[in-house]
Design a protein around this motif. Structure first.
Motif, mmCIF file in Angstrom:
data_model
loop_
_atom_site.group_PDB
_atom_site.id
_atom_site.type_symbol
_atom_site.label_atom_id
_atom_site.label_comp_id
_atom_site.label_asym_id
_atom_site.label_seq_id
_atom_site.Cartn_x
_atom_site.Cartn_y
_atom_site.Cartn_z
ATOM 1 N N GLY A 168 8.737 7.526 4.825
ATOM 2 C CA GLY A 168 8.201 8.330 3.735
ATOM 3 C C GLY A 168 6.896 7.786 3.205
ATOM 4 N N TYR A 169 6.798 6.466 3.062
ATOM 5 C CA TYR A 169 5.540 5.861 2.623
ATOM 6 C C TYR A 169 4.430 6.142 3.634
ATOM 7 C CZ TYR A 169 8.283 3.050 -0.724
ATOM 8 O OH TYR A 169 9.096 2.635 -1.736
ATOM 9 N N PHE A 170 4.780 6.059 4.909
ATOM 10 C CA PHE A 170 3.794 6.316 5.963
ATOM 11 C C PHE A 170 3.294 7.757 5.888
ATOM 12 C CE2 PHE A 170 2.433 7.419 10.243
ATOM 13 C CZ PHE A 170 1.659 6.321 10.601
ATOM 14 N N ALA A 171 4.226 8.692 5.666
ATOM 15 C CA ALA A 171 3.848 10.107 5.576
ATOM 16 C C ALA A 171 2.912 10.348 4.397
ATOM 17 C CB ALA A 171 5.097 10.976 5.454
ATOM 18 N N GLY A 172 3.091 9.582 3.309
ATOM 19 C CA GLY A 172 2.232 9.714 2.141
ATOM 20 C C GLY A 172 0.989 8.856 2.204
ATOM 21 N N GLN A 173 0.764 8.233 3.361
ATOM 22 C CA GLN A 173 -0.411 7.386 3.589
ATOM 23 C C GLN A 173 -0.481 6.219 2.601
ATOM 24 O OE1 GLN A 173 -3.676 10.272 3.547
ATOM 25 N NE2 GLN A 173 -3.520 10.498 5.767
ATOM 26 N N ASN A 174 0.704 5.654 2.321
ATOM 27 C CA ASN A 174 0.788 4.506 1.411
ATOM 28 C C ASN A 174 1.119 3.214 2.143
ATOM 29 O OD1 ASN A 174 0.370 5.748 -1.201
ATOM 30 N ND2 ASN A 174 2.329 6.783 -0.877
ATOM 31 N N GLU A 175 1.087 3.240 3.479
ATOM 32 C CA GLU A 175 1.581 2.088 4.228
ATOM 33 C C GLU A 175 0.775 0.818 3.979
ATOM 34 O OE1 GLU A 175 -1.193 4.258 7.093
ATOM 35 O OE2 GLU A 175 0.313 4.779 5.606
ATOM 36 N N MET A 176 -0.504 0.952 3.595
ATOM 37 C CA MET A 176 -1.340 -0.220 3.376
ATOM 38 C C MET A 176 -1.507 -0.564 1.901
ATOM 39 S SD MET A 176 -1.736 -1.382 6.277
ATOM 40 C CE MET A 176 -2.775 -2.743 5.781
ATOM 41 N N LYS A 177 -0.769 0.095 1.044
ATOM 42 C CA LYS A 177 -0.771 -0.241 -0.380
ATOM 43 C C LYS A 177 -0.025 -1.562 -0.559
ATOM 44 C CE LYS A 177 -1.411 1.568 -4.658
ATOM 45 N NZ LYS A 177 -2.641 2.201 -5.166
ATOM 46 N N TRP A 178 -0.663 -2.552 -1.178
ATOM 47 C CA TRP A 178 -0.021 -3.866 -1.315
ATOM 48 C C TRP A 178 0.861 -3.905 -2.563
ATOM 49 C CZ3 TRP A 178 -0.834 -8.801 1.318
ATOM 50 C CH2 TRP A 178 -1.450 -8.644 2.554
ATOM 51 N N VAL A 179 1.980 -4.610 -2.428
ATOM 52 C CA VAL A 179 2.958 -4.710 -3.507
ATOM 53 C C VAL A 179 3.502 -6.130 -3.554
ATOM 54 C CG1 VAL A 179 3.655 -2.274 -3.350
ATOM 55 C CG2 VAL A 179 4.840 -4.006 -1.970
ATOM 56 N N ALA A 180 4.245 -6.420 -4.604
ATOM 57 C CA ALA A 180 4.935 -7.708 -4.728
ATOM 58 C C ALA A 180 6.401 -7.455 -5.041
ATOM 59 C CB ALA A 180 4.299 -8.556 -5.819
#
Length: 483
Positions: free
Chosen positions: A23-35
Motif C-alpha cells: 500500500g505504501y508503494f502504491a501511494g509512492q511513499n516507499e522512500m519516506k523516512w520514518v523512525a
C-alpha cells in the motif's frame, strides 16, 4: 522444503507487513523516512529489570534481508500485490540505520531499546523479525538470570532442549541462557554454533539397559573415567544408587587413579536426599564428589531447596528455563515514533485509554544516570537534539509525578543507544558471547541496586524525562485530544 534445506528467513514476517508495504508503494511513499522504537511495557515475573538479548541475530537478519525468486512467486500466488511492487522486492535490500542498546544491557520498561530509522517500507518489513528475536532471547536471558541468582554461586546448566518449543527455540534459548548466566548447556548444536560449554551425564535408559545398576555405572565409568557423573535415582537413591556409585568409585575409578566427579538426582525430595547423599559420600571419603540435581526447577524451587539446607553443587534446569514457564511472553512492541517531513522528523504519538500504552514520541536519546558511587539510579529520556549537563544539578520530570521539582546532583550519565547498522550495513563490532555474559554480570554486581534484583516487590527503576522532552509529549497529547 524440509528442515535440512538451507533457509532464507527474510519471509519471517506477518502478512500485514507486506500488505502495508504494498500500500505504501502504491501511494509512492516507499522512500519516506520514518523512525520506529522497540520497547516493552512490563518486566517478566514482576521482576525489577530485564536483559537485552538477540541483537546479533537482528543485525544478521537486516544485513541478509532479500527476497528470492521462490519468495516472489509465492507472494504473486496470493493475488494481493502489484507486479511493480514485486519487482521492487526482487532487488530489495535494507537501507536504513539502527540504533540499539549494547547486547546484555540491563533494561527497563518503556525505554527505546532499539530505534530503526529507515525508508518506510524497510522499517515496516523488519518489524516481526526484530520483535521475534528480542521477545524470545530477552525473555530467556532474564529468566535464567533469576535462576542463577537463586542458585547463589552454584552452577546452573541449561537442560531445556527437549522441552523447548522447537529446535530454533532450543538453540537460541541456550544462547540467551548463557548470556543470562548459565554456565553450560546440554544442547550440542548450541555448543557448536556459539561456543557455549556443553555438559551432560546419562539418562535413566542407560541404567535400565544393563542387567543391574552397578554394571551400568561400571561401564559408564570405564568409558568416561575423567568425567564420571552417575544418575542415581533410577531405582532407589539411598539403598541402591549411592551404594553402587560408591562401589564404582572404589572398585573401578580409584584403581585407575581417578575420582568420581559427581552424582545426579532427578527425582524425589531434593533437599532431603541431597543432605543424606552428602553424608554417605563423605563417610566413603568422597568429599570431592559433587551433587547435581534436576527435575522441574526454577528460581522458587531452588530457593526453597537451599533454604531447607539442600547440599547441592549444581542445578540442571530445563522446561521452566527454556520456556520461561511462569511468564512466557515478553511483550516488546514496535511503534512509530517520527516521520520525516521536509528534512525534519515530526514526532508521532499513539494515544490510549490505558496510560501504559501511550507511546513516547519523536527521535530521542536515553541515558543511564549514575550516582557518585557508580549505582544506576534512574534512566532519562531526552529529545535527540538535547545535551545533558550533569556538572550542575540537573532538573528532570518524573512523568508519574510531574508537579514535583526533582534534580540529579553529583551524577554522571551514559548514553545507552549506539549506531549498530548504517545504510543497511553493520558498523557494530560483534562481541563474543563470553563478553556479553560478563557485561551482564558486571552490571548486576556493580551498578544495579540489590533492591531491584529481589524477586518479591523489587524496587522500581524510574524512567524520567527532561523538561523539554516532557513538554513535547504533553503538547502532542493535547493536540491529539483537540484534533
Amino acid at each position: 522444503m524440509t528442515q535440512f534445506d538451507k533457509r532464507n528467513i527474510s519471509m519471517m514476517m506477518d502478512l500485514y507487513e507486506m500488505t502495508m508495504a504494498n500500500g505504501y508503494f502504491a501511494g509512492q511513499n516507499e522512500m519516506k523516512w520514518v523512525a520506529f522504537d522497540v520497547f516493552y511495557r512490563k518486566n517478566p515475573d514482576k521482576g525489577g529489570f530485564a536483559i537485552f538479548a538477540g541483537l546479533e541475530q537482528i543485525i544478521e537478519y537486516v544485513e541478509n534481508l532479500r527476497f528470492d525468486a521462490d519468495d516472489i512467486d509465492y507472494l504473486r500466488s496470493m493475488y494481493l500485490f502489484r507486479e511493480d511492487f514485486l519487482d521492487f522486492l526482487n532487488n530489495f535490500r535494507f537501507k536504513g540505520d539502527i540504533y540499539a542498546f549494547q547486547e546484555g544491557t540491563i533494561m527497563y520498561p518503556n525505554e527505546p531499546i532499539i530505534t530503526v530509522i529507515a525508508p518506510l517500507i524497510d522499517a515496516q518489513l523488519v518489524e516481526t523479525a526484530i520483535l521475534n528475536q528480542i521477545n524470545h532471547q530477552s525473555l530467556i536471558a532474564t529468566k535464567t538470570s533469576r535462576i542463577v541468582s537463586a542458585a547463589d554461586g552454584r552452577a546452573v546448566s541449561d537442560f531445556g532442549a527437549r522441552r523447548a518449543h522447537n529446535m530454533d527455540a532450543a538453540v537460541y534459548g541456550a544462547r540467551a541462557a548463557y548470556i543470562g548466566g548459565a554456565s553450560s548447556t546440554s544442547n550440542v548444536m548450541a555448543g557448536k554454533q556459539f561456543g557455549i560449554p556443553v555438559s551432560g551425564t546419562m539418562a535413566h535408559s542407560w541404567v535400565m539397559f544393563y542387567k543391574d545398576e552397578y554394571e551400568a555405572f561400571r561401564h559408564y565409568a570405564e568409558s568416561y573415567p575423567d568425567a564420571t557423573v552417575l544418575l542415581v535415582d533410577t531405582y532407589d537413591v539411598i539403598h541402591s544408587g549411592i551404594p553402587n556409585a560408591i562401589r564404582v568409585a572404589k572398585e573401578v575409578l580409584e584403581p585407575m587413579r581417578k575420582r568420581l566427579k559427581g552424582i545426579r538426582l532427578d527425582s524425589g525430595d531434593l533437599a532431603y536426599l541431597s543432605k543424606k547423599v552428602r553424608c554417605m559420600l563423605d563417610e566413603a571419603g568422597l568429599h570431592d564428589c559433587k551433587i547435581f540435581v534436576s527435575n522441574s526447577l526454577d528460581e522458587y524451587t531452588i530457593t526453597s531447596i537451599l533454604n531447607q539446607g539442600g547440599n547441592i553443587d549444581g542445578f540442571g534446569v530445563g522446561e521452566r528455563l527454556i520456556t520461561a514457564k511462569s511468564a512466557p511472553v515478553f511483550g516488546a512492541v514496535y511503534k512509530l515514533a517520527a516521520v520525516e517531513e521536509d528534512g525534519i522528523y515530526a514526532p508521532r504519538i499513539k494515544m490510549s485509554e490505558t496510560f501504559e500504552k501511550i507511546t513516547n514520541p519523536g527521535l530521542k536519546k536515553v541515558y543511564r544516570v549514575y550516582s557518585e558511587e557508580g549505582n544506576a539510579v534512574a534512566d532519562l529520556i531526552t529529545r535527540a537534539d538535547e545535551s545533558v549537563d550533569m556538572d550542575k544539578p540537573y532538573r528532570y520530570v518524573d512523568p508519574e509525578k510531574p508537579w514535583k521539582n526533582r534534580y540529579f546532583t553529583n551524577c554522571t550519565v551514559k548514553e545507552l543507544q549506539q549506531l549498530v547498522v548504517k545504510a543497511g550495513k553493520r558498523v557494530y563490532q560483534a562481541r563474543s558471547l563470553d563478553e556479553i555474559r560478563s557485561y551482564v554480570e558486571q552490571q548486576l554486581e556493580t551498578e544495579i541496586w540489590e533492591e531491584e534484583q529481589r524477586f518479591e516487590n523489587p524496587h522500581k527503576h524510574y524512567l524520567n524525562m527532561s523538561p523539554y522532552y516532557y513538554e513535547l509529549k504533553m503538547s502532542l497529547l493535547h493536540e491529539a485530544q483537540t484534533a
